[in-house]
Design a protein around this motif. Structure first.
Motif, PDB file in Angstrom:
ATOM      1  N   ASN A 175       0.824  -1.210   0.000  1.00  0.00           N
ATOM      2  CA  ASN A 175       0.000   0.000   0.000  1.00  0.00           C
ATOM      3  C   ASN A 175       0.854   1.255   0.000  1.00  0.00           C
ATOM      4  OD1 ASN A 175      -2.431  -1.332  -0.092  1.00  0.00           O
ATOM      5  ND2 ASN A 175      -2.693  -1.362   2.133  1.00  0.00           N
ATOM      6  N   GLU A 176       1.948   1.237   0.766  1.00  0.00           N
ATOM      7  CA  GLU A 176       2.851   2.385   0.789  1.00  0.00           C
ATOM      8  C   GLU A 176       3.496   2.592  -0.576  1.00  0.00           C
ATOM      9  OE1 GLU A 176       5.599   1.779   3.979  1.00  0.00           O
ATOM     10  OE2 GLU A 176       4.080   2.103   5.515  1.00  0.00           O
ATOM     11  N   ALA A 177       3.840   1.512  -1.254  1.00  0.00           N
ATOM     12  CA  ALA A 177       4.436   1.613  -2.588  1.00  0.00           C
ATOM     13  C   ALA A 177       3.435   2.183  -3.579  1.00  0.00           C
ATOM     14  CB  ALA A 177       4.925   0.248  -3.054  1.00  0.00           C
ATOM     15  N   ASN A 178       2.174   1.748  -3.490  1.00  0.00           N
ATOM     16  CA  ASN A 178       1.130   2.289  -4.369  1.00  0.00           C
ATOM     17  C   ASN A 178       0.938   3.776  -4.126  1.00  0.00           C
ATOM     18  OD1 ASN A 178       0.628  -0.075  -5.711  1.00  0.00           O
ATOM     19  ND2 ASN A 178      -1.071  -0.672  -4.387  1.00  0.00           N
ATOM     20  N   GLU A 179       0.944   4.193  -2.875  1.00  0.00           N
ATOM     21  CA  GLU A 179       0.798   5.615  -2.551  1.00  0.00           C
ATOM     22  C   GLU A 179       1.998   6.406  -3.069  1.00  0.00           C
ATOM     23  OE1 GLU A 179      -1.824   7.336  -1.276  1.00  0.00           O
ATOM     24  OE2 GLU A 179      -2.848   5.421  -1.516  1.00  0.00           O
ATOM     25  N   ALA A 180       3.180   5.834  -2.991  1.00  0.00           N
ATOM     26  CA  ALA A 180       4.374   6.517  -3.475  1.00  0.00           C
ATOM     27  C   ALA A 180       4.341   6.662  -4.990  1.00  0.00           C
ATOM     28  CB  ALA A 180       5.630   5.754  -3.041  1.00  0.00           C
ATOM     29  N   ASN A 181       3.733   5.697  -5.692  1.00  0.00           N
ATOM     30  CA  ASN A 181       3.660   5.748  -7.148  1.00  0.00           C
ATOM     31  C   ASN A 181       2.561   6.673  -7.656  1.00  0.00           C
ATOM     32  OD1 ASN A 181       5.806   4.061  -7.658  1.00  0.00           O
ATOM     33  ND2 ASN A 181       4.552   2.217  -7.621  1.00  0.00           N
ATOM     34  N   LYS A 182       1.664   7.102  -6.775  1.00  0.00           N
ATOM     35  CA  LYS A 182       0.585   7.994  -7.195  1.00  0.00           C
ATOM     36  C   LYS A 182       1.161   9.358  -7.549  1.00  0.00           C
ATOM     37  CE  LYS A 182      -3.863   7.625  -5.726  1.00  0.00           C
ATOM     38  NZ  LYS A 182      -4.959   7.797  -4.798  1.00  0.00           N
ATOM     39  N   LEU A 183       0.633   9.927  -8.603  1.00  0.00           N
ATOM     40  CA  LEU A 183       0.995  11.286  -8.962  1.00  0.00           C
ATOM     41  C   LEU A 183       0.202  12.239  -8.080  1.00  0.00           C
ATOM     42  CD1 LEU A 183       0.861  10.925 -12.840  1.00  0.00           C
ATOM     43  CD2 LEU A 183       2.915  11.144 -11.439  1.00  0.00           C
ATOM     44  N   ALA A 184       0.766  13.379  -7.796  1.00  0.00           N
ATOM     45  CA  ALA A 184       0.088  14.363  -6.961  1.00  0.00           C
ATOM     46  C   ALA A 184      -1.210  14.841  -7.618  1.00  0.00           C
ATOM     47  CB  ALA A 184       1.013  15.538  -6.694  1.00  0.00           C
ATOM     48  N   GLU A 205      -3.323  13.124  -9.375  1.00  0.00           N
ATOM     49  CA  GLU A 205      -4.381  12.108  -9.454  1.00  0.00           C
ATOM     50  C   GLU A 205      -5.603  12.459  -8.617  1.00  0.00           C
ATOM     51  OE1 GLU A 205      -3.633   7.794  -9.654  1.00  0.00           O
ATOM     52  OE2 GLU A 205      -1.510   8.379  -9.557  1.00  0.00           O
ATOM     53  N   SER A 206      -5.396  13.018  -7.445  1.00  0.00           N
ATOM     54  CA  SER A 206      -6.543  13.385  -6.604  1.00  0.00           C
ATOM     55  C   SER A 206      -7.363  14.486  -7.272  1.00  0.00           C
ATOM     56  CB  SER A 206      -6.085  13.815  -5.211  1.00  0.00           C
ATOM     57  OG  SER A 206      -5.218  14.935  -5.315  1.00  0.00           O
ATOM     58  N   ASP A 207      -6.699  15.417  -7.973  1.00  0.00           N
ATOM     59  CA  ASP A 207      -7.418  16.465  -8.705  1.00  0.00           C
ATOM     60  C   ASP A 207      -8.236  15.867  -9.839  1.00  0.00           C
ATOM     61  OD1 ASP A 207      -6.241  18.312  -7.045  1.00  0.00           O
ATOM     62  OD2 ASP A 207      -4.728  18.962  -8.494  1.00  0.00           O
ATOM     63  N   ILE A 208      -7.674  14.881 -10.520  1.00  0.00           N
ATOM     64  CA  ILE A 208      -8.380  14.251 -11.641  1.00  0.00           C
ATOM     65  C   ILE A 208      -9.590  13.470 -11.141  1.00  0.00           C
ATOM     66  CG2 ILE A 208      -8.166  12.508 -13.460  1.00  0.00           C
ATOM     67  CD1 ILE A 208      -5.287  13.527 -13.882  1.00  0.00           C
ATOM     68  N   LYS A 212     -10.950  24.030 -16.389  1.00  0.00           N
ATOM     69  CA  LYS A 212     -10.297  23.218 -15.357  1.00  0.00           C
ATOM     70  C   LYS A 212      -9.473  22.110 -15.994  1.00  0.00           C
ATOM     71  CE  LYS A 212     -13.527  24.024 -11.570  1.00  0.00           C
ATOM     72  NZ  LYS A 212     -14.462  23.422 -10.610  1.00  0.00           N
ATOM     73  N   LEU A 213      -9.989  21.542 -17.079  1.00  0.00           N
ATOM     74  CA  LEU A 213      -9.252  20.485 -17.775  1.00  0.00           C
ATOM     75  C   LEU A 213      -7.922  20.997 -18.307  1.00  0.00           C
ATOM     76  CD1 LEU A 213     -12.044  18.626 -19.761  1.00  0.00           C
ATOM     77  CD2 LEU A 213     -10.639  17.710 -17.915  1.00  0.00           C
ATOM     78  N   ASP A 214      -7.914  22.214 -18.837  1.00  0.00           N
ATOM     79  CA  ASP A 214      -6.670  22.790 -19.344  1.00  0.00           C
ATOM     80  C   ASP A 214      -5.622  22.892 -18.244  1.00  0.00           C
ATOM     81  OD1 ASP A 214      -7.552  23.021 -21.939  1.00  0.00           O
ATOM     82  OD2 ASP A 214      -8.163  25.125 -21.735  1.00  0.00           O
ATOM     83  N   LEU A 215      -6.039  23.363 -17.074  1.00  0.00           N
ATOM     84  CA  LEU A 215      -5.106  23.490 -15.951  1.00  0.00           C
ATOM     85  C   LEU A 215      -4.573  22.127 -15.514  1.00  0.00           C
ATOM     86  CD1 LEU A 215      -6.988  26.117 -13.757  1.00  0.00           C
ATOM     87  CD2 LEU A 215      -4.942  26.487 -15.142  1.00  0.00           C
ATOM     88  N   VAL A 216      -5.472  21.184 -15.359  1.00  0.00           N
ATOM     89  CA  VAL A 216      -5.085  19.847 -14.888  1.00  0.00           C
ATOM     90  C   VAL A 216      -4.215  19.152 -15.928  1.00  0.00           C
ATOM     91  CG1 VAL A 216      -5.991  17.573 -14.294  1.00  0.00           C
ATOM     92  CG2 VAL A 216      -7.030  19.601 -13.328  1.00  0.00           C
ATOM     93  N   GLN A 217      -4.553  19.326 -17.198  1.00  0.00           N
ATOM     94  CA  GLN A 217      -3.782  18.693 -18.274  1.00  0.00           C
ATOM     95  C   GLN A 217      -2.317  19.157 -18.245  1.00  0.00           C
ATOM     96  OE1 GLN A 217      -3.426  16.023 -20.423  1.00  0.00           O
ATOM     97  NE2 GLN A 217      -5.444  16.575 -21.197  1.00  0.00           N
ATOM     98  N   ARG A 268      -2.170   6.842 -19.855  1.00  0.00           N
ATOM     99  CA  ARG A 268      -3.342   6.386 -20.599  1.00  0.00           C
ATOM    100  C   ARG A 268      -4.590   6.375 -19.714  1.00  0.00           C
ATOM    101  NH1 ARG A 268      -1.355   1.452 -22.533  1.00  0.00           N
ATOM    102  NH2 ARG A 268       0.152   2.685 -23.671  1.00  0.00           N
ATOM    103  N   GLU A 269      -4.445   5.893 -18.509  1.00  0.00           N
ATOM    104  CA  GLU A 269      -5.569   5.814 -17.566  1.00  0.00           C
ATOM    105  C   GLU A 269      -6.119   7.208 -17.233  1.00  0.00           C
ATOM    106  OE1 GLU A 269      -5.850   5.087 -12.797  1.00  0.00           O
ATOM    107  OE2 GLU A 269      -4.489   3.794 -13.929  1.00  0.00           O
TER     108      GLU A 269
END
Length: 118
Positions: free
Chosen positions: A10-19, A21-24, A48-53, A85-86
């Motif tokens: 779980n810690e490894a998955n959290e470390a691999n998350k991009l910052a 992702e929560s915004d998306i 908002k999509l432009d900023l996030v992109q 891709r996701e």
């Protein structure tokens, strides 16, 4: 798997998350399928999509650069591509819906003007 290995996974998955992702995920909830019901909402979604992109591209490029320092470079780059891709698919769905709504709204405004009788 033991309890400790689950914690590490779980810690490894959290470390691999991009910052970003929560915004998306928040955008996906805010502009869920069928929720765009006005031109203002569609335009807000697109802005908002432009900023996030932009943020997403920056973070993915940083992640790709970090992969080059890894021993398993190809595996790391493959994970970044899959993540891209996701996340792009989520953003694309919101974009398509917003643009579709704006197109329909524009067509509805133009339609009455073109049905004049001679």
């Amino acid at each position: 798997m033991t309890v400790n290995s689950h914690v590490y996974a779980n810690e490894a998955n959290e470390a691999n998350k991009l910052a970003i992702e929560s915004d998306i995920v928040a955008l996906e909830k805010e502009f869920s399928r069928g929720s765009i019901s006005s031109s203002q909402l569609a335009e807000a979604a697109l802005s908002k999509l432009d900023l996030v992109q932009g943020k997403l591209q920056t973070q993915l490029q940083e992640r790709e650069s970090a992969c080059l320092d890894n021993f398993f470079t190809n595996s790391c780059l493959q994970e970044v591509r899959l993540k891209r891709r996701e996340l792009q698919e989520i953003l694309r769905a919101i974009s398509v819906e917003a643009k579709s709504f704006l197109r329909r709204a524009r067509a509805d405004r133009v339609k009455p003007a073109t049905t004049q009788e001679f």
